[in-house]
Design an enzyme around this catalytic site. Structure first.
Site, PDB file in Angstrom:
ATOM      1  CG  ASP A 222      45.899  38.413  42.025  1.00  0.00           C
ATOM      2  OD1 ASP A 222      45.959  38.074  43.225  1.00  0.00           O
ATOM      3  OD2 ASP A 222      46.784  39.058  41.451  1.00  0.00           O
TER       4      ASP A 222
ATOM      5  CG  HIS B 117      40.144  45.515  45.509  1.00  0.00           C
ATOM      6  ND1 HIS B 117      40.805  44.373  45.878  1.00  0.00           N
ATOM      7  CD2 HIS B 117      41.062  46.501  45.451  1.00  0.00           C
ATOM      8  CE1 HIS B 117      42.088  44.668  46.054  1.00  0.00           C
ATOM      9  NE2 HIS B 117      42.258  45.934  45.789  1.00  0.00           N
TER      10      HIS B 117
ATOM     11  CG  ASP C   4      51.566  37.767  45.954  1.00  0.00           C
ATOM     12  OD1 ASP C   4      51.311  37.248  47.052  1.00  0.00           O
ATOM     13  OD2 ASP C   4      50.760  38.464  45.315  1.00  0.00           O
TER      14      ASP C   4
END
Length: 1534
Positions: free
Chosen positions: A493, A496, A659
């Site tokens: 998740d 980066h 989400d």
């Protein structure tokens, strides 16, 4: 070694290419092959990969750098890095140290991804067949209840399950906040035991000012909640703009200034001034090394204490401790110096204060933006009262101590024990560099309040290596190993956010446990470049993309196409229904590995290039070509060994992530099913979130961003199968049909996609099988607006374009009532006011959403197709089309009629079949080329014209190319090809065979016609090319790709064109065709008429174009034809079939003579040509064409040519004057220096003079006003003043003529010595050997400029002069490229060491393809040729600089030949260098050849290889001279 059937992907290495963001995907078992690119040819290159990190890859055998390769077979999944090094100098050790590592720096690098393999029940699951459903683990309830809740995924047709972390949650109850596991949250006890694992105020003291500011905001927010500021307009409930404005004023005017942030960045002025005074008093007077123009700099206190900064006193003393003319004594001088220092330091303090206040204001703006959104924005959550649960601002730091007010709390930041627990929270930063760690001291993210903070997650401090944080690294290692043992895959998740070196290491650990682990990730870097870099370095299998990011159905359709994959990838390894692990599940359980740092912004989808429209299945399709996209319907067939394509990251395409808001609110409930159907048709992995299919609404009771199911605050469990949810709920039944279809399409090779925007809401998506040509079409009626439900009228009909085999399904979502059912407080329950209507496998006449017109081959009319509807069709090819496919496949497998027809062709027919530019066809059959609308004409009328265009379409999947549209519209191009060939009698049979081969295209569905046209044309062209090569020298077949390309390129210049034939040759010579072939100088300018055949061009090109290719018959005919046109001892410059021949050049005869020498040396029984008859059409110099002829032996013609040169040539060209040269001035016509000036009106002849120096033996001639060598540009601009003035007269003895003469005379001497010819010379005194030796003895003496030479015209030394004895003097000394010709044809004409030095000097002239015609330091140099320039600059006007800088290719070919021959003579390092340099140069030529639509080499380029618009794109001598260099290279052993 690669075997038949292996898939090979080729990566071409280029020097300096570091491709960290180029994605190349391969499958296990495939081979990745590395080849040198043009910049690496001739260089010693060593390639390493992490597949076998301890040893370099081995290059295949062979010295042809275009052909050799190294490769690795991909046996293991993951990301693999390759890099290569280039040795700067040759060495025996190959630049490899004892440990196998290269000691040279990397010259380039990149990555390739080997996709993992997974299986369900032992059956491979294609990556593009994945259907994944996400579950929030906390909502599964006790483990005993998981089975029935997870069973929903199975019953809905999903084959993969993704779980959020399964561990105990932290105090926030977020699905990603874990308390006793490897996630950092407030109540993680291990973190309190190892605070060094976080960024805190002890190990990161630069965060101390940010912590103090954070506590200032915290205290103010608490005061607002307590009502402290109510009387100042800030009540506890913030609900309007006045409240927000009052907060902003208080913070800016009263609260934040009291924090005195500037004190952390300033010095104690008084203390620093005192210390500076003490420092300079201890010095021995003023500085002796003053630092001018500088001022004092504040040095930041590493502990970040208030006024804790200092300055560099040594440096400050150099600035301020100076001599002072205004001081009366030393004490006064010191005080003035100190005063200057104090003033400067005070200014530095002021600057620090200003910068600090700017930081405060930046942070305030960020804070006010958050407050406005959260409290008063219409689209915000409107949190209302400020409280500990809903604070005014988010804390950036963990604070476990009792609240004491910020003034007291700031002391904690410096407490050696308590400061280590003041830990910075994690979060993400809008628009930041994902590679930058925002917690380091070079970032002000925390201070400027730029962090979107996760208040339940602390930012981990891994350091740069494991030794920096050993506990944390070990902790995460164990966590990763545990996850990899349990689960088949990992989701990262906000991938980066984790430092990339950490993620690389942990994923490597995971792959050690489970080699085929599937990794998918979420990235929001805002940059495709950055996304790709993460994909490469981490080996991410799929990147998450979401349909909800699309603003309308058109954008959503483009997402379906964009994330379609180039290739199918197969995955291995799931649990089976009958396994002891999960007796009910067929799903892959995927564990979510949450990252611990993140930088999230909105991901923008890059817009594609619009390429045009065409119809597919009768639908008008807009074609968008993505740079890295996959195959679309009708894509060309790819080769098993081909370049590794640059790709986009493989997608996991979600209808909605877990989400984000539910489309029930953001769009409409009616969009749920159509969006799911559109995802089904994407050829990539797809997924959804538990609750989407059940129509679970947003968690509307919580006033934040509405989530489908809130990841933090939701506590109700999912519904269990059968008891609480069944297939009748929401779209579950429909989703199962769609998921099964998605997997089936991937399993059965439906890997071509097309998207049709039928109207603003209706999208048709096609999946096509390129083997069976079966098609599945799903049409979806989206509903992006909940306020608009559309019943379309007049929707366009859908022609079937085949046979409608079945109606897979009709589905729609019907609304049963308007009022929503109440929320279920016990479990998550979807809306029950909708009901699915499904019909599967309806009869063709029984459908309720459509009508079928004209039977199964007619067209479809959508009749009852409201918003929320989807319909699927399966279509097979018609019997007629199927038979066409079969016929084409059989033709490709075996085409004996084509082989037979081609075998009967004469060599002269191949240029016609393959090439012919338009002017050649006009001259031959009176028709031009084929004109493709919106594209134009191909450069050749023959098959070769098509090949570069088709290759480019195939390589780029560019089905929007106008040629493809033209083929879809009709078979006119096929008719043109057949009809054109039929007009050439010798190609009639070939025409008939090709007609039969192309005939099936009429029955191929039009959307597939371009692909099958390419297959057929490539097959026909390949056969013709192979047959043509078989007629050439046998060694051509085993030579490099470059030589084969050059050999085929020679055909484009060869052939017979009416009105552009050779001069008559004896009838006794047997011809294969009615007319002999001539050699065109260049295309397209010099292809027809009198401009086709030039003596000089022909014989410069002939050795490479004809002798090197073994075409001795054509070479012999051309040699004898020009011999027959000999006049005045010269062969023609311009042949004009001999009738209008012009003799205005001094060098063509010598190139002709050297061609004869080479013919004798290379042809079987080549010496016999000397006895061949020559048909002399001008037996005397004054013979008029047709009045008299005679036949004589070729050797007699050679004798005459040389004798006339020796005796001296001095004549006026017939019909001279404006009619043949309108630019030449009178002085040019008066060529002889011995003749008196003549009256202009009587000057009608062009005077040609050539003689032989009795002193040197040199061939000399010409004058200042004419130009008799190949550098023959005559000025033509009156405005610029160069009209009638040659740019390069080169009178005197031109350097290349001496080499040509020496080579010829030496060969004559050898022939005489061997008794092959009768005569021994031009006289008793001047034998062939005497004359040759005289030239050799004088050549170096007269032409070589020794090192250290001086003189009026000396510019460079260690060169060969361009001429000797020119009238202008300085032109002798110019550095030009011509001496490369002399050294190539006569490498023994001088000391080879000096010749080598001269070639070294000439390297300054080399361009990428050609060689500069003049020293770039010369005042006359200009590398850009433009014959249209009519300016006033004499140097360039009307292209006067044609030979004054532009880079010519044929002379570069001679240079390469010279390098090899001189290097071979010298041997050793010089020989190695020569081979290496030539190999390097060949790369640029090869690249140009394969990139050019002409598949040839140009006449010249502008400076540094830039394209020259007025150059011939295909030039015979450019090809021929490079061919000679290649042949010579093949004969030299390293």
């Amino acid at each position: 070694m690669a075997e038949d059937g292996d898939e090979v992907r080729i990566i071409v290495l280029e020097d300096g290419e570091h491709l960290e963001s180029v994605i190349r995907k391969v499958e296990k078992g495939w081979i990745v092959r590395f080849k040198r690119g043009s910049s690496l040819l001739g260089k010693r290159v060593t390639v390493f990969t992490t597949v076998c990190p301890n040893r370099p890859l081995e290059w295949s055998e062979g010295k042809d750098h275009l052909s050799v390769y190294c490769q690795v077979r991909c046996e293991t999944a993951g990301s693999f890095r390759y890099h290569f090094v280039v040795e700067k100098v040759p060495c025996a050790e190959n630049g490899i140290s004892e440990n196998g590592k290269s000691e040279n720096p990397e010259s380039g690098h990149g990555y390739f991804l080997v996709m993992p393999e997974l299986k369900i029940n032992g059956k491979p699951l294609s990556l593009d067949g994945i259907c994944c459903q996400t579950y929030l683990t906390k909502l599964l309830g006790p483990i005993s209840e998981w089975k029935n809740r997870l069973r929903v995924a199975h019953e809905t047709g999903y084959n993969m399950i993704h779980l959020t972390p399964i561990h105990e949650l932290g105090i926030s109850n977020s699905s990603y906040s874990l308390s006793n596991h490897h996630q950092l949250i407030q109540n993680a006890t291990w973190l309190l035991e190892h605070p060094e694992s976080a960024y805190n105020c002890l190990n990161s003291p630069h965060l101390r000012p940010a912590y103090i500011i954070d506590r200032v905001y915290h205290e103010f927010g608490k005061q607002v909640g307590d009502g402290v500021w109510k009387d100042r307009g800030v009540p506890p409930v913030i609900e309007n703009i006045s409240h927000v404005n009052a907060i902003e004023y208080l913070l800016r005017a009263e609260i934040l200034p009291k924090a005195d942030l500037h004190e952390f960045y300033q010095v104690d002025l008084k203390a620093m001034t005192s210390l500076f005074e003490m420092f300079i008093k201890q010095a021995d007077g003023p500085t002796k090394d003053p630092l001018d123009g500088e001022t004092v700099k504040i040095l930041q206190d590493p502990e970040y204490r208030r006024f804790g900064n200092t300055v560099d006193f040594e440096r400050s003393a150099r600035i301020f401790n100076r001599e002072r003319g205004d001081a009366g004594n030393e004490e006064e001088r010191i005080q003035k110096c100190v005063k200057s220092f104090e003033e400067a330091l005070h200014q530095a303090n002021l600057n620090a204060a200003r910068e600090s206040w700017e930081v405060i204001l930046a942070g305030l703006r960020a804070v006010m933006g958050g407050i406005s959104y959260e409290r008063i924005a219409e689209h915000g959550p409107k949190k209302g009262r400020v409280s500990p649960e809903n604070p005014l601002t988010t804390d950036y730091f963990l604070h476990l101590e009792p609240e004491m007010g910020w003034r007291s709390e700031q002391k904690l930041a410096y407490d050696p024990e308590k400061s280590k627990f003041l830990m910075a929270f994690n979060g993400w930063v809008m628009s930041s560099d994902p590679m930058k760690n925002f917690a380091l001291k070079d970032s002000q993210v925390y201070l400027r309040r730029e962090l979107v903070c996760w208040g339940d997650s602390v930012k981990l401090n891994y350091g740069e290596k494991e030794e920096d944080s050993p506990f944390l690294w070990q902790y995460m290692r164990e966590y990763t190993q545990q996850a990899a043992r349990i689960f088949h895959g990992l989701r990262i998740d906000n991938a980066h956010g984790t430092p990339i070196h950490v993620a690389e290491k942990l994923l490597k650990i995971a792959r050690e446990i489970r080699p085929d682990i599937y990794v998918f990730a979420e990235l929001f870097t805002g940059s495709e470049h950055a996304d790709n870099m993460f994909v490469n370095r981490l080996g991410i299998s799929s990147l998450i993309r979401e349909a909800q990011s699309a603003g309308d159905s058109h954008e959503q359709g483009r997402l379906v196409y964009r994330f379609f994959c180039y290739s199918k990838f197969e995955f291995l390894g799931y649990c089976s229904p009958n396994s002891p692990q999960e007796p009910y599940a067929q799903e892959l359980i995927i564990q979510c590995l949450h990252t611990f740092e993140s930088t999230v912004i909105q991901k923008k989808v890059s817009r594609p290039k619009f390429c045009g429209n065409f119809k597919f299945l009768g639908l008008e399709l807009s074609i968008f070509h993505y740079r890295y996209g996959g195959d679309c319907v009708g894509a060309f067939k790819q080769k098993s060994a081909r370049l590794a394509p640059e790709s986009i990251a493989h997608g996991l395409f979600l209808d909605q992530s877990h989400d984000n808001p539910s489309p029930i609110h953001t769009r409409s409930a009616f969009d749920i099913l159509p969006t799911a159907a559109m995802l089904t048709m994407a050829s990539c992995a797809v997924g959804s979130n538990r609750g989407y299919d059940e129509l679970v609404r947003d968690h509307v009771s919580f006033k934040e961003i509405q989530k489908m199911i809130h990841v933090v605050h939701e506590t109700r469990p999912y519904a269990s199968w059968s008891d609480e949810v069944t297939s009748s709920q929401g779209i579950i039944a429909g989703r199962k049909i769609l998921n099964n279809l998605h997997t089936w399409l991937a399993e059965h090779g439906f890997n071509q996609v097309f998207v049709d925007q039928m109207n603003s809401d209706i999208v048709g998506i096609t999946r096509h099988n390129p083997r069976s040509h079966e098609t599945v079409v799903v049409v979806s009626h989206t509903a992006f607006s909940k306020n608009y439900v559309n019943w379309p009228a007049g929707l366009k009909h859908i022609p079937i374009g085949g046979v409608l085999e079945s109606v897979l399904f009709e589905m729609k979502l019907n609304k049963q009532q308007d009022e929503w059912n109440p929320e279920n407080s016990n479990f998550l329950e979807g809306l029950k006011i909708f009901e699915m209507e499904i019909r599967e496998n309806a009869g063709l006449e029984e459908g309720q959403m459509f009508k079928l017109h004209g039977g199964p081959t007619g067209f479809i009319e959508l009749t009852n197709f409201p918003s929320g509807s989807v319909i699927g069709f399966k279509i097979r090819p018609s019997d007629e089309a199927a038979s066409a496919f079969e016929q084409i496949h059989q033709s490709i497998a075996s085409s004996p009629h084509l082989d037979s027809a081609l075998s009967k062709l004469t060599y002269q027919s191949f240029p016609t079949l393959l090439f012919h530019c338009e002017s050649e066809d006009y001259a031959t059959i009176e028709q031009g080329g084929y004109d493709v609308p919106n594209f134009g004409k191909f450069v050749y009328c023959g098959l070769q014209g098509l090949i570069p265009v088709l290759d480019k379409i195939r390589d780029h999947n560019d089905l929007g190319h106008p040629l493809c549209q033209n083929l879809r519209d009709g078979t006119w191009l096929c008719d043109y090809i057949v009809g054109r060939l039929a007009k050439f009698p010798k190609l009639l049979e070939v025409s008939e065979v090709i007609e039969q081969l192309l005939k099936p295209l009429e029955r191929v569905p039009y959307y597939l016609r371009p692909a099958y046209f390419e297959v057929l044309i490539a097959h026909i062209y390949g056969k013709a090319r192979k047959e043509a090569l078989s007629r050439m020298a046998s060694e051509i077949h085993s030579s490099s790709a470059l030589i084969r390309h050059l050999a085929i390129s020679t055909l484009e210049f060869l052939g017979y064109i009416p009105g552009a034939g050779l001069a008559p040759i004896p009838e006794s010579l047997k011809l294969e065709d009615e007319h002999p072939s001539s050699l065109a100088a260049g295309l397209s300018h010099f292809s027809v008429g009198i401009w086709r055949n030039w003596g000089r061009d022909t014989f410069i090109a002939l050795p490479g174009c004809l002798l090197a290719t073994g075409r001795f018959q054509e070479a012999r005919q051309i040699i004898l034809s020009f011999a027959g046109s000999l006049r005045h001892g010269l062969i023609p410059n311009l042949l004009a079939e001999g009738i209008g021949a012009r003799y205005n050049c001094r060098d063509a005869t010598w190139f002709w003579l050297v061609s004869i020498v080479k013919y004798v040396e290379m042809a079987p029984n080549g010496i016999a040509i000397l006895q061949d008859p020559v048909r002399r059409i001008y037996p005397k110099d004054d013979t008029v064409y047709g009045d008299a002829e005679k036949e004589e032996r070729l050797i007699d013609t050679i004798y005459e040519a040389i004798e006339k040169h020796f005796a001296g040539i001095d004549f006026r060209e017939r019909n001279a004057g404006p009619q043949i040269d309108e630019q030449m001035r009178d002085e040019g016509f008066r060529n002889s220096k011995t003749r008196p000036a003549r009256d202009k009106s009587k000057c009608v002849n062009f005077q040609v003079t050539v003689s032989v120096s009795r002193t040197t033996g040199f061939i000399q001639g010409g004058n200042r006003w004419n130009c008799g060598t190949w550098m023959d540009k005559m000025g033509s601009s009156e405005r610029a003043g160069n009209k009638g003035e040659p740019a390069t007269p080169r009178d005197g003895a031109a350097v290349e003529l001496q080499g040509l003469a020496y080579r010829t005379l030496r060969s004559l001497a050898d022939w005489k010595k061997a008794g092959l010819i009768e005569r021994g010379g031009v006289s008793d005194d001047w034998s062939w050997s005497f004359w040759a030796e005289k030239i050799r003895r004088n050549f170096e003496k007269r032409f070589y400029v020794e090192k250290g030479a001086t003189g009026e015209f000396v510019n460079r030394t260690e060169i060969l002069k361009d001429s000797f004895g020119s009238s202008l003097g300085f032109t002798d000394w110019e550095l030009r490229c011509n001496y490369g010709i002399a050294l190539a044809v006569a490498p023994d004409i001088m000391d080879p060491k000096k010749a080598w030095k001269a070639l070294d000097t000439a390297e300054v002239l080399l361009g990428p393809l050609g060689i500069k015609t003049l020293d770039p330091t010369d005042w006359n140099y200009n590398g850009y040729y433009n014959n249209d320039d009519d300016g006033t600059n004499k140097v360039t006007a009307k292209g006067w600089n044609y030979h004054q800088g532009p880079e010519w290719l044929f002379v570069a070919g001679y240079y390469l030949q010279a390098r090899l021959k001189i290097g071979e003579i010298l041997g050793g390092a010089e020989k190695k260098y020569a081979i290496r340099q030539v190999q390097e140069r060949l790369g640029s030529a090869y690249k140009h050849l394969i990139d050019s639509p002409w598949r040839s080499l140009p006449e010249l380029t502008n400076a540094n290889g830039e394209y020259c618009r007025q150059s011939c794109d295909a030039q015979a001598w450019s090809v021929g001279c490079l061919m000679e260099a290649c042949v010579k290279l093949n004969t030299i052993d390293e």
